[in-house]
Design an enzyme around this catalytic site. Structure first.
Site, PDB file in Angstrom:
ATOM      1  N   HIS A   1       0.819  -1.198   0.000  1.00  0.00           N
ATOM      2  CA  HIS A   1       0.000   0.000   0.000  1.00  0.00           C
ATOM      3  C   HIS A   1       0.864   1.264   0.000  1.00  0.00           C
ATOM      4  O   HIS A   1       0.353   2.366  -0.118  1.00  0.00           O
ATOM      5  CB  HIS A   1      -0.891  -0.040   1.251  1.00  0.00           C
ATOM      6  CG  HIS A   1      -2.011   0.949   1.251  1.00  0.00           C
ATOM      7  ND1 HIS A   1      -2.020   2.074   0.467  1.00  0.00           N
ATOM      8  CD2 HIS A   1      -3.158   0.988   1.942  1.00  0.00           C
ATOM      9  CE1 HIS A   1      -3.131   2.755   0.687  1.00  0.00           C
ATOM     10  NE2 HIS A   1      -3.828   2.117   1.578  1.00  0.00           N
ATOM     11  N   CYS A   2       2.190   1.112   0.142  1.00  0.00           N
ATOM     12  CA  CYS A   2       3.013   2.318   0.360  1.00  0.00           C
ATOM     13  C   CYS A   2       3.940   2.659  -0.806  1.00  0.00           C
ATOM     14  O   CYS A   2       3.750   3.663  -1.475  1.00  0.00           O
ATOM     15  CB  CYS A   2       3.833   2.152   1.637  1.00  0.00           C
ATOM     16  SG  CYS A   2       2.793   2.043   3.102  1.00  0.00           S
ATOM     17  N   ILE A   3       4.946   1.815  -1.033  1.00  0.00           N
ATOM     18  CA  ILE A   3       6.025   2.192  -1.967  1.00  0.00           C
ATOM     19  C   ILE A   3       5.501   2.466  -3.386  1.00  0.00           C
ATOM     20  O   ILE A   3       5.909   3.451  -4.003  1.00  0.00           O
ATOM     21  CB  ILE A   3       7.149   1.116  -2.001  1.00  0.00           C
ATOM     22  CG1 ILE A   3       7.573   0.711  -0.587  1.00  0.00           C
ATOM     23  CG2 ILE A   3       8.346   1.581  -2.817  1.00  0.00           C
ATOM     24  CD1 ILE A   3       8.247   1.786   0.203  1.00  0.00           C
TER      25      ILE A   3
ATOM     26  N   ASP B   1       2.737   5.936  -2.609  1.00  0.00           N
ATOM     27  CA  ASP B   1       2.997   7.198  -1.900  1.00  0.00           C
ATOM     28  C   ASP B   1       3.799   8.220  -2.711  1.00  0.00           C
ATOM     29  O   ASP B   1       3.476   9.419  -2.670  1.00  0.00           O
ATOM     30  CB  ASP B   1       3.699   6.931  -0.567  1.00  0.00           C
ATOM     31  CG  ASP B   1       2.835   6.084   0.356  1.00  0.00           C
ATOM     32  OD1 ASP B   1       1.649   5.884   0.022  1.00  0.00           O
ATOM     33  OD2 ASP B   1       3.337   5.632   1.385  1.00  0.00           O
TER      34      ASP B   1
END
Ligand SMILES: NC(=O)c1ccc[n+]([C@@H]2O[C@H](COP(=O)([O-])OP(=O)(O)OC[C@H]3O[C@@H](n4cnc5c(N)ncnc54)[C@H](O)[C@@H]3O)[C@@H](O)[C@H]2O)c1
Length: 440
Positions: free
Chosen positions: A274-276, A279
């Protein structure tokens, strides 16, 4: 000091403040449990009734949080969850941990933040501290949340307090957790930063307060952009070394012996979670709004998103060495979660690899100790995982290690496999089988 600030600080230091966490996923549930363990009366607010019910039964659905911990806190009446957002009014501290995905156009989708903020706006009363933890572009807390809360007629710092604090939890990490990871806090005002820092200081080992919410928002995006860019660099190195016939992993291991000025990053089958992958787009989108093009971010994305295709190329090359076409070959994918020792499938590169192999006519199977079934959005297929056995491994024409979960015996796997494509360096040191292995 305003009367509301004094009262709230007194409640926090006496651990009498009621804490509400909105969104009980990988981030929200561990945080909520940490507040309960810290002695606070803690309530989770969820749109998914099944999650709220599980918490109230004393059950965890997040692997890092043991059910026993949830059960103990529920039993002690310090932890509960609800779908009734009217109860937000009873909370002294409200922390928002809802998803922040991207739209198809790769623009930020802050609709979950807006939905949660509308519920909070409807219940806002004097003496409440609101904190946003969802990863988002710099300016969200000032430009989106503050106007909504101001519209209630209540005054920042006199009546309510507002801050941003990025979440840094790393699911599956046995060493670092909510408590022992330093918490960065930035307020939309100095007073808000102070109050929010006191709240986190009550449950985490160390708080680092910054001068504004924007700095805290940008800090999180720098952390994840740093990773995306460095992963992009080593992924490019992997393909470069492949062209030059050099072992990438050996190069990185050698560079890592330098005691300063180098931090090892490792290539892989692509980025997930969900991040790299998401974001950095929040940062480049905001920059673009101001006429600035963030070139490192787009370059890293371009390089990282090519990796699944590179893995499929390695499969094709390996099968070709065995005089086999991909079409009709049996390919066993080892590990489909986006990283080791967790069950999270979001943005996992395994999905793209399997879809591509299927489109080339391969018969694909997968094994993952944490994932039972996967859904391939591109072609609509559903695939159930298989149990690991000598037959399953030896019947496959090619085994592809995509995610290297710790509890897999790679020596055993390689011994029984005909051909292994190793994207994670899990088979390093298996000298007897080197001729069966192709490394990224
Ligand atoms: N997962 C991670 O490792 C990680 C790490 C750091 C930061 N983050 C960030 O934290 C935020 C949350 O991520 P996550 O992984 O916990 O997501 P998640 O999908 O696991 O959990 C989000 C939860 O929010 C609930 N929800 C959605 N809308 C809601 C609403 N209006 N009201 C109440 N609940 C609502 C969902 O049902 C879900 O349970 C994101 O911004 C993410 O980028 C995630």
């Amino acid at each position: 000091m305003s009367e509301n600030k004094k009262k709230l600080l007194d409640k926090i230091s006496a651990h009498d403040a009621r804490v509400g966490v909105v969104g009980l996923g990988y981030v929200g549930l561990p945080l909520l449990v940490e507040f309960a363990r810290g002695g606070f009366n803690s309530t989770g607010f969820e749109v998914d009734a099944k999650k709220a019910e599980a918490i109230n039964r004393g059950e965890s659905y997040i692997p890092d949080i043991p059910t026993a911990q949830v059960a103990e806190m529920v039993e002690a009446k310090r932890l509960g969850a609800t779908t009734d957002f009217a109860q937000l009014k009873e909370q002294d501290v409200i922390i928002i941990c809802v998803p922040t995905p991207l739209r198809k156009t790769k623009d930020p989708d802050v609709s979950y933040i807006l939905a949660a903020s509308e519920k909070i706006q409807a219940c806002l009363r004097p003496g409440q501290l609101i904190i946003l933890e969802s990863t988002t572009y710099p300016g969200t807390t000032d430009e989106v949340l503050k106007p909504m809360l101001d519209a209630t007629g209540l005054k920042l710092d006199e009546d309510y307090f507002l801050a941003f604090s990025p979440e840094r939890v790393d699911p599956g990490n046995e060493k670092f957790n909510t408590k022992n990871i330093t918490k960065v806090v930035g307020g939309v005002s100095e007073t808000s930063a102070q109050v929010a820092s006191v709240v986190y200081g009550a449950i985490v080992d160390k708080v680092h307060t910054v001068s504004s919410a924007r700095v805290a928002e940008a800090c999180k995006l720098l952390e994840n952009t740093f990773r995306a860019v460095n992963i992009g660099l080593v992924n490019e190195l992997a393909r470069l070394c492949d062209t030059l016939g050099i072992d990438t992993w050996e190069v990185i291991a050698a560079a890592a012996t330098k005691p300063f000025g180098f931090m090892p990053f490792y290539p892989g089958p692509g980025i997930g979670g969900h991040c790299i992958p998401l974001d950095p787009h929040y940062l480049s989108w905001k920059a673009r709004m101001h006429g600035f093009e963030a070139r490192f971010i787009s370059l890293a994305e371009e390089v990282n998103s090519r990796m699944p295709d590179h893995v499929v190329d390695l499969v094709t090359r390996g099968l070709n060495n065995h005089r086999k076409p991909v079409n009709g070959s049996k390919v066993l994918i080892m590990g489909v979660a986006y990283k080791r020792d967790i069950d999270d499938m979001r943005e996992s590169p395994a999905l793209g690899i399997i879809e591509k192999l299927q489109s080339l006519g391969a018969e694909t199977q997968f094994h993952d100790p944490y994932v039972e079934e996967i859904h391939l959005e591109g072609n609509g297929h559903r695939l159930r995982g298989i149990a690991l056995s000598v037959e399953a491994v030896s019947e496959a024409d090619c085994v592809v290690i995509v995610t290297d979960h710790r509890n897999i015996d790679y020596a055993w796997l390689t011994e029984h496999a005909k051909l292994v494509i190793d994207t994670r360096n899990s088979t390093r040191g298996l000298n007897d089988f080197e001729d069966k292995i192709i490394r990224l």
